[in-house]
Design a protein around this motif. Structure first.
Motif, PDB file in Angstrom:
ATOM      1  N   PHE A 177      53.686 -29.237  -6.102  1.00 20.42           N
ATOM      2  CA  PHE A 177      52.840 -29.682  -5.081  1.00 20.42           C
ATOM      3  C   PHE A 177      53.481 -30.508  -3.947  1.00 20.42           C
ATOM      4  O   PHE A 177      53.434 -30.424  -2.742  1.00 20.42           O
ATOM      5  N   CYS A 237      41.821 -28.873  -2.508  1.00 19.64           N
ATOM      6  CA  CYS A 237      42.835 -29.629  -2.477  1.00 19.64           C
ATOM      7  C   CYS A 237      42.566 -30.970  -1.687  1.00 19.64           C
ATOM      8  O   CYS A 237      41.883 -30.916  -0.910  1.00 19.64           O
ATOM      9  N   ARG A 239      44.549 -32.675   0.112  1.00 23.60           N
ATOM     10  CA  ARG A 239      45.202 -32.902   1.344  1.00 23.60           C
ATOM     11  C   ARG A 239      44.429 -31.937   2.411  1.00 23.60           C
ATOM     12  O   ARG A 239      44.150 -32.288   3.328  1.00 23.60           O
ATOM     13  N   CYS A 240      44.157 -30.604   2.140  1.00 19.09           N
ATOM     14  CA  CYS A 240      43.523 -29.849   2.969  1.00 19.09           C
ATOM     15  C   CYS A 240      42.236 -29.161   2.683  1.00 19.09           C
ATOM     16  O   CYS A 240      41.692 -28.406   3.367  1.00 19.09           O
ATOM     17  N   CYS A 262      49.015 -25.728   1.025  1.00 16.38           N
ATOM     18  CA  CYS A 262      50.115 -26.571   0.949  1.00 16.38           C
ATOM     19  C   CYS A 262      51.338 -26.026   0.499  1.00 16.38           C
ATOM     20  O   CYS A 262      52.450 -26.779   0.613  1.00 16.38           O
TER      21      CYS A 262
HETATM   22 ZN   LIG Z   1      46.309 -28.099   0.157  1.00 19.06          ZN
END
Ligand SMILES: [Zn+2]
Length: 268
Positions: A177, A237, A239-240, A262
């Protein structure tokens, strides 16, 4: 899941219990070692090498070591004299008694008594948490493995303890990741130095933590919320927001988790 950091922490916990003491009794409950008796031997030290725990012993001029691998379910626990064990006795594989307690290994995947443990583990790559950690050698091993075999995935390369020692399934997933690569990406397409630097930072930061954290953000509550992808199937996720995917491997210690946004999918 025991990885290099788990075994490092375990060695740190067992060291004050065993180091400098004399074993008053030993009981090895595996057929191959059933007749081995190390009572009277002194414990020189306790250390981790990759995912292996090594208890170094001396008796006069003689040296040997008890070497174990926890596998998925193994553990070593410390008990006071007379204290009831906290795991079923039939899962005990080694009982090391000193005058003020006992250390018991349960459900160990491997248990050996070696004349020379360093030789027995000479096939391992640089130990991510070892005193002689060598990032250049680890990166060269990964890069060479990728160059030798274009079909080798970054996942298999990271798990292969001959390249570098200490990574298990949790870190394999988390490193992929943080590299932004799908776990099936060819090792030859991955920056080996970056992979090594991420791996070292994750294991070093976690070597003495009780709850593993790869995100740097303390999360209280749900299990695995201290991680980016491992164990987080169908959760967003961090992050996103995309749903984390899970792919089951042949073994339960080879489950893959990744973010389809990602972590770029490999071109087929
Ligand atoms: Zn992501």
């Amino acid at each position: 899941m025991p990885e290099g950091d788990t075994v490092f922490a375990l060695a740190t916990r067992l060291r004050p219990v065993l180091a400098g003491k004399t074993l008053t009794r030993t009981d090895f409950r595996v057929p191959r070692l059933a007749t081995v008796d190390l009572s009277g031997w002194s414990v020189d030290g306790v250390r981790s090498i990759g995912k292996h725990l090594v208890v170094d012993l001396t008796s006069g001029e003689r040296h040997c070591a008890i070497r174990s691998h926890l596998g998925m379910d193994g553990s070593w626990r410390v008990f006071a004299p007379g204290q009831r064990w906290t795991k079923p006795a039939h899962t005990a594989r080694a009982v090391l008694t000193v005058d003020d307690g006992a250390v018991v290994g349960f459900s160990l995947r491997e248990l050996h008594v070696d004349a020379d443990p360093d030789r027995a583990l000479a096939h391992l790559g640089p130990d991510l948490l070892g005193p002689a950690w060598d990032p250049s050698a680890a990166a060269a091993n990964l890069a060479d493995a990728g160059a030798r075999d274009p079909g080798l995935t970054v996942s298999r390369a990271l798990l292969d303890q001959r390249n570098l020692a200490g990574i298990g399934n949790v870190y394999r997933n988390e490193i992929c990741f943080l590299l932004g690569v799908h776990p099936s990406t060819s090792m030859s397409e991955v920056d080996a130095e970056q992979a090594v630097s991420i791996a070292r930072k994750l294991l070093w930061d976690n070597r003495l933590r009780t709850v593993r954290n790869t995100t740097g953000i303390p999360a209280r509550g749900r299990r695995h919320e201290d991680l980016w992808v491992y164990g987080r199937a169908a959760r967003p996720c961090r992050r996103c927001g995309t749903s984390i995917e899970r792919v089951d491997g042949a073994d339960r210690d080879r489950i893959t988790f990744y973010c389809p946004t990602c972590q770029l999918t490999v071109s087929e």
